[in-house]
Scaffold this motif. Structure first.
Motif, PDB file in Angstrom:
ATOM      1  N   ILE A 213       0.930  -1.345  -0.004  1.00  0.00           N
ATOM      2  CA  ILE A 213      -0.003   0.010   0.043  1.00  0.00           C
ATOM      3  C   ILE A 213       0.965   1.145  -0.022  1.00  0.00           C
ATOM      4  O   ILE A 213       1.838   1.464   0.761  1.00  0.00           O
ATOM      5  CB  ILE A 213      -0.828   0.030   1.418  1.00  0.00           C
ATOM      6  N   LEU A 214       0.650   2.148  -0.949  1.00  0.00           N
ATOM      7  CA  LEU A 214       1.241   3.339  -1.067  1.00  0.00           C
ATOM      8  C   LEU A 214       0.339   4.500  -0.576  1.00  0.00           C
ATOM      9  O   LEU A 214      -0.684   4.895  -1.548  1.00  0.00           O
ATOM     10  CB  LEU A 214       1.993   3.542  -2.291  1.00  0.00           C
ATOM     11  N   ILE A 215       0.489   5.244   0.501  1.00  0.00           N
ATOM     12  CA  ILE A 215      -0.384   6.390   0.561  1.00  0.00           C
ATOM     13  C   ILE A 215       0.396   7.707   0.408  1.00  0.00           C
ATOM     14  O   ILE A 215       1.681   8.054   0.943  1.00  0.00           O
ATOM     15  CB  ILE A 215      -0.764   6.275   2.135  1.00  0.00           C
ATOM     16  N   HIS A 216      -0.064   8.450  -0.682  1.00  0.00           N
ATOM     17  CA  HIS A 216       1.089   9.371  -1.262  1.00  0.00           C
ATOM     18  C   HIS A 216       0.112  11.037  -1.182  1.00  0.00           C
ATOM     19  O   HIS A 216      -0.885  10.892  -1.711  1.00  0.00           O
ATOM     20  CB  HIS A 216       1.540   9.070  -2.411  1.00  0.00           C
ATOM     21  N   ASP A 217       0.751  11.768  -0.729  1.00  0.00           N
ATOM     22  CA  ASP A 217       0.282  13.277  -0.706  1.00  0.00           C
ATOM     23  C   ASP A 217      -0.163  13.441  -2.388  1.00  0.00           C
ATOM     24  O   ASP A 217       0.758  13.619  -3.339  1.00  0.00           O
ATOM     25  CB  ASP A 217       1.462  14.275  -0.355  1.00  0.00           C
ATOM     26  N   CYS A 239       2.154  11.251  -7.626  1.00  0.00           N
ATOM     27  CA  CYS A 239       2.018   9.858  -7.031  1.00  0.00           C
ATOM     28  C   CYS A 239       1.785   8.519  -7.773  1.00  0.00           C
ATOM     29  O   CYS A 239       2.455   7.494  -7.590  1.00  0.00           O
ATOM     30  CB  CYS A 239       0.517   9.931  -6.330  1.00  0.00           C
ATOM     31  N   VAL A 240       1.074   8.891  -9.116  1.00  0.00           N
ATOM     32  CA  VAL A 240       1.263   7.748 -10.028  1.00  0.00           C
ATOM     33  C   VAL A 240       2.664   7.242 -10.352  1.00  0.00           C
ATOM     34  O   VAL A 240       2.889   6.081 -10.545  1.00  0.00           O
ATOM     35  CB  VAL A 240       0.266   8.092 -11.177  1.00  0.00           C
ATOM     36  N   ASP A 241       3.312   8.284 -10.648  1.00  0.00           N
ATOM     37  CA  ASP A 241       4.769   7.895 -11.140  1.00  0.00           C
ATOM     38  C   ASP A 241       5.509   7.211 -10.153  1.00  0.00           C
ATOM     39  O   ASP A 241       6.266   6.162 -10.413  1.00  0.00           O
ATOM     40  CB  ASP A 241       5.581   9.213 -11.536  1.00  0.00           C
ATOM     41  N   VAL A 242       5.570   7.618  -8.968  1.00  0.00           N
ATOM     42  CA  VAL A 242       5.932   6.948  -7.568  1.00  0.00           C
ATOM     43  C   VAL A 242       5.565   5.538  -7.603  1.00  0.00           C
ATOM     44  O   VAL A 242       6.493   4.561  -7.433  1.00  0.00           O
ATOM     45  CB  VAL A 242       5.888   7.774  -6.225  1.00  0.00           C
ATOM     46  N   ALA A 243       4.402   5.385  -7.693  1.00  0.00           N
ATOM     47  CA  ALA A 243       3.641   4.015  -7.535  1.00  0.00           C
ATOM     48  C   ALA A 243       4.149   3.095  -8.773  1.00  0.00           C
ATOM     49  O   ALA A 243       4.703   1.979  -8.524  1.00  0.00           O
ATOM     50  CB  ALA A 243       2.189   4.141  -7.646  1.00  0.00           C
ATOM     51  N   LYS A 244       4.442   3.542 -10.150  1.00  0.00           N
ATOM     52  CA  LYS A 244       5.002   2.745 -11.123  1.00  0.00           C
ATOM     53  C   LYS A 244       6.434   2.398 -10.867  1.00  0.00           C
ATOM     54  O   LYS A 244       6.856   1.088 -10.918  1.00  0.00           O
ATOM     55  CB  LYS A 244       4.951   3.476 -12.278  1.00  0.00           C
ATOM     56  N   LYS A 245       7.357   3.474 -10.350  1.00  0.00           N
ATOM     57  CA  LYS A 245       8.673   3.147 -10.429  1.00  0.00           C
ATOM     58  C   LYS A 245       8.971   2.393  -9.036  1.00  0.00           C
ATOM     59  O   LYS A 245      10.014   1.712  -9.239  1.00  0.00           O
ATOM     60  CB  LYS A 245       9.458   4.619 -10.145  1.00  0.00           C
ATOM     61  N   SER A 246       8.276   2.403  -7.949  1.00  0.00           N
ATOM     62  CA  SER A 246       8.527   1.675  -6.906  1.00  0.00           C
ATOM     63  C   SER A 246       7.830   0.161  -6.885  1.00  0.00           C
ATOM     64  O   SER A 246       7.902  -0.636  -6.005  1.00  0.00           O
ATOM     65  CB  SER A 246       8.021   2.480  -5.562  1.00  0.00           C
ATOM     66  N   LYS A 267     -12.682  13.513 -10.204  1.00  0.00           N
ATOM     67  CA  LYS A 267     -11.833  13.724 -11.382  1.00  0.00           C
ATOM     68  C   LYS A 267     -10.421  13.353 -10.954  1.00  0.00           C
ATOM     69  O   LYS A 267      -9.751  12.676 -11.959  1.00  0.00           O
ATOM     70  CB  LYS A 267     -12.020  15.032 -11.985  1.00  0.00           C
ATOM     71  N   ILE A 268      -9.666  13.663 -10.082  1.00  0.00           N
ATOM     72  CA  ILE A 268      -8.461  13.456  -9.815  1.00  0.00           C
ATOM     73  C   ILE A 268      -8.338  11.937  -9.609  1.00  0.00           C
ATOM     74  O   ILE A 268      -7.356  11.119 -10.261  1.00  0.00           O
ATOM     75  CB  ILE A 268      -8.018  14.054  -8.436  1.00  0.00           C
ATOM     76  N   GLU A 269      -9.137  11.301  -8.967  1.00  0.00           N
ATOM     77  CA  GLU A 269      -9.070   9.750  -8.824  1.00  0.00           C
ATOM     78  C   GLU A 269      -9.266   9.119 -10.090  1.00  0.00           C
ATOM     79  O   GLU A 269      -8.527   8.187 -10.550  1.00  0.00           O
ATOM     80  CB  GLU A 269     -10.292   9.384  -7.932  1.00  0.00           C
ATOM     81  N   HIS A 270     -10.390   9.434 -11.150  1.00  0.00           N
ATOM     82  CA  HIS A 270     -10.303   8.912 -12.304  1.00  0.00           C
ATOM     83  C   HIS A 270      -9.199   9.070 -13.099  1.00  0.00           C
ATOM     84  O   HIS A 270      -8.662   8.242 -13.850  1.00  0.00           O
ATOM     85  CB  HIS A 270     -11.639   9.582 -12.994  1.00  0.00           C
ATOM     86  N   VAL A 274      -6.611   6.238 -14.770  1.00  0.00           N
ATOM     87  CA  VAL A 274      -6.284   5.825 -16.134  1.00  0.00           C
ATOM     88  C   VAL A 274      -4.783   5.322 -16.222  1.00  0.00           C
ATOM     89  O   VAL A 274      -4.328   4.690 -17.216  1.00  0.00           O
ATOM     90  CB  VAL A 274      -6.420   7.225 -17.084  1.00  0.00           C
ATOM     91  N   GLN A 275      -3.902   6.014 -15.605  1.00  0.00           N
ATOM     92  CA  GLN A 275      -2.491   5.716 -15.578  1.00  0.00           C
ATOM     93  C   GLN A 275      -2.083   4.783 -14.529  1.00  0.00           C
ATOM     94  O   GLN A 275      -1.106   4.111 -14.927  1.00  0.00           O
ATOM     95  CB  GLN A 275      -1.849   7.176 -15.326  1.00  0.00           C
ATOM     96  N   PHE A 276      -2.926   4.459 -13.721  1.00  0.00           N
ATOM     97  CA  PHE A 276      -2.205   3.315 -12.680  1.00  0.00           C
ATOM     98  C   PHE A 276      -3.695   2.843 -12.077  1.00  0.00           C
ATOM     99  O   PHE A 276      -4.413   3.392 -11.167  1.00  0.00           O
ATOM    100  CB  PHE A 276      -1.673   4.072 -11.585  1.00  0.00           C
ATOM    101  N   LYS A 277      -4.068   1.690 -12.601  1.00  0.00           N
ATOM    102  CA  LYS A 277      -5.343   1.205 -12.429  1.00  0.00           C
ATOM    103  C   LYS A 277      -5.682   0.912 -10.824  1.00  0.00           C
ATOM    104  O   LYS A 277      -6.916   1.301 -10.388  1.00  0.00           O
ATOM    105  CB  LYS A 277      -5.637  -0.306 -12.791  1.00  0.00           C
ATOM    106  N   ASN A 278      -4.725   0.604 -10.005  1.00  0.00           N
ATOM    107  CA  ASN A 278      -5.005   0.317  -8.754  1.00  0.00           C
ATOM    108  C   ASN A 278      -4.979   1.410  -7.710  1.00  0.00           C
ATOM    109  O   ASN A 278      -3.854   1.596  -6.913  1.00  0.00           O
ATOM    110  CB  ASN A 278      -4.128  -0.672  -8.430  1.00  0.00           C
ATOM    111  N   THR A 279      -5.637   2.561  -7.964  1.00  0.00           N
ATOM    112  CA  THR A 279      -5.629   3.676  -7.238  1.00  0.00           C
ATOM    113  C   THR A 279      -7.017   4.116  -6.457  1.00  0.00           C
ATOM    114  O   THR A 279      -7.958   3.972  -7.443  1.00  0.00           O
ATOM    115  CB  THR A 279      -5.366   4.863  -8.289  1.00  0.00           C
ATOM    116  N   ILE A 280      -6.942   4.619  -5.755  1.00  0.00           N
ATOM    117  CA  ILE A 280      -8.282   5.033  -4.927  1.00  0.00           C
ATOM    118  C   ILE A 280      -7.746   6.366  -4.122  1.00  0.00           C
ATOM    119  O   ILE A 280      -6.745   6.554  -3.458  1.00  0.00           O
ATOM    120  CB  ILE A 280      -8.870   4.061  -4.132  1.00  0.00           C
ATOM    121  N   SER A 281      -8.895   7.435  -4.165  1.00  0.00           N
ATOM    122  CA  SER A 281      -8.696   8.505  -3.148  1.00  0.00           C
ATOM    123  C   SER A 281      -8.954   8.078  -1.827  1.00  0.00           C
ATOM    124  O   SER A 281     -10.064   7.665  -1.557  1.00  0.00           O
ATOM    125  CB  SER A 281      -9.439   9.637  -3.561  1.00  0.00           C
TER     126      SER A 281
END
Length: 300
Positions: A213-217, A239-246, A267-270, A274-281
């Motif tokens: 689990i990555l919780i990111h600002d 956040c998305v970029d950190v999730a992908k690279k890590s 909208k931010i969540e959506h 699109v770029q990292f499927k396993n994302t939720i606000s």
């Protein structure tokens, strides 16, 4: 039956089998925003992590800590050892200390871990918060066994099966990424983080490596970032970029802009999904359950 489990009481066996729980008690940044019809909540940063043995770690002490403290007192068999890890000392991350109910109960042992050179350094910061010019309660009024402990960059273990790793990242006055490891499970908490303008902070990527689990600002949108350089926060794209690279498994967008209402956060969540499927606000009251097998998390 696991040999370790065979040595536990029936009650502890049940707790262990229930797995790990993460609950969000405050998800806003900067200042609380009580608004009607706000599906994301208005309290500031506070996240509860319960281990498979019901050990408690609290990440930051924003205003969400008030409800968490009240909830602890209402448990049938309240946990007695409370470990709180503070990322930094800005008000939106420590103000809940003033209203944390277990402080007034002698049955609790409360350990507050904060960045600093000594335990006295940490205690002095909270003494300042309790200045009689601004608050009527002083340290002598607390009944709990209250311990202040300092941490510096690196690793330390809690008095349990929980391991903590920390590293500093960019934020005015300083802030720390925190990784909590429980057996094979890891959750990373990266709040109030501004990455360099041209690249991501490699230390943040490293500490988040292969986290469950990555919780990111995610305080800003990419479009807002140019007007907030030096403010110490990230965009959802960071956040998305950190999730992908890590190689994170699940991304939780956190520390929401207090000016962002439901439609913007949706909208931010959506856009992030699109770029990292396993994302939720993150939403106030949201729980993540990690089954005993440490499989995919169940979010409710």
């Amino acid at each position: 039956m696991n040999i370790f489990l065979s040595n536990l009481s029936d009650e502890l066996k049940k707790t262990y089998m229930n797995g790990i729980k993460i609950k969000f008690w405050g998800v806003r940044g900067s200042y609380p925003t009580p608004r009607e019809q706000d599906k994301f909540g208005g309290n500031t940063s506070c996240v509860e992590v319960r281990s498979n043995l019901n050990e408690l770690v609290i990440l930051d002490m924003g205003t969400g800590l008030k409800a968490l403290g009240d909830s602890i007192l209402q448990e049938k068999k309240p946990i007695r050892d409370i470990n709180i890890i503070v990322s930094h000392y800005h008000y939106d991350h420590i103000l809940g200390f003033l209203m944390f109910s277990p402080l007034f109960d002698e049955n609790f042992n409360i350990n507050i871990y904060g960045p600093g050179e000594s335990s006295n350094d940490i205690k002095s910061k909270f003494m300042e918060l309790l200045n009689s010019n601004f608050w009527p309660v002083n340290m002598e009024m607390f009944s709990a066994n209250l311990n202040f402990k300092n941490y510096t960059t690196g690793k330390f273990d809690l008095p349990s099966n929980i391991k903590i790793r920390t590293c500093p990242h960019g934020h005015p006055g300083g802030c720390n990424s925190i990784r909590v490891e429980i057996d094979r499970f890891a959750v990373c908490y990266v709040t109030d983080c501004e990455h360099p303008e041209t690249h991501l902070n490699q230390d943040v990527i490293d500490i988040c490596g292969y986290t469950d689990i990555l919780i990111h600002d995610a305080q800003y949108t990419p479009e807002q970032m140019p007007n907030h350089k030096g403010w110490g926060h990230s965009s959802w794209k960071n956040c998305v970029d950190v999730a992908k690279k890590s190689n994170a498994k699940q991304l939780i967008l956190f520390h929401h802009n207090p000016e962002h209402g439901n439609s913007i956060l949706e909208k931010i969540e959506h856009d992030a999904q699109v770029q990292f499927k396993n994302t939720i606000s993150a939403k106030e009251g949201m729980e993540i359950s990690i089954p005993k097998e440490i499989l995919d998390p169940v979010i409710s």
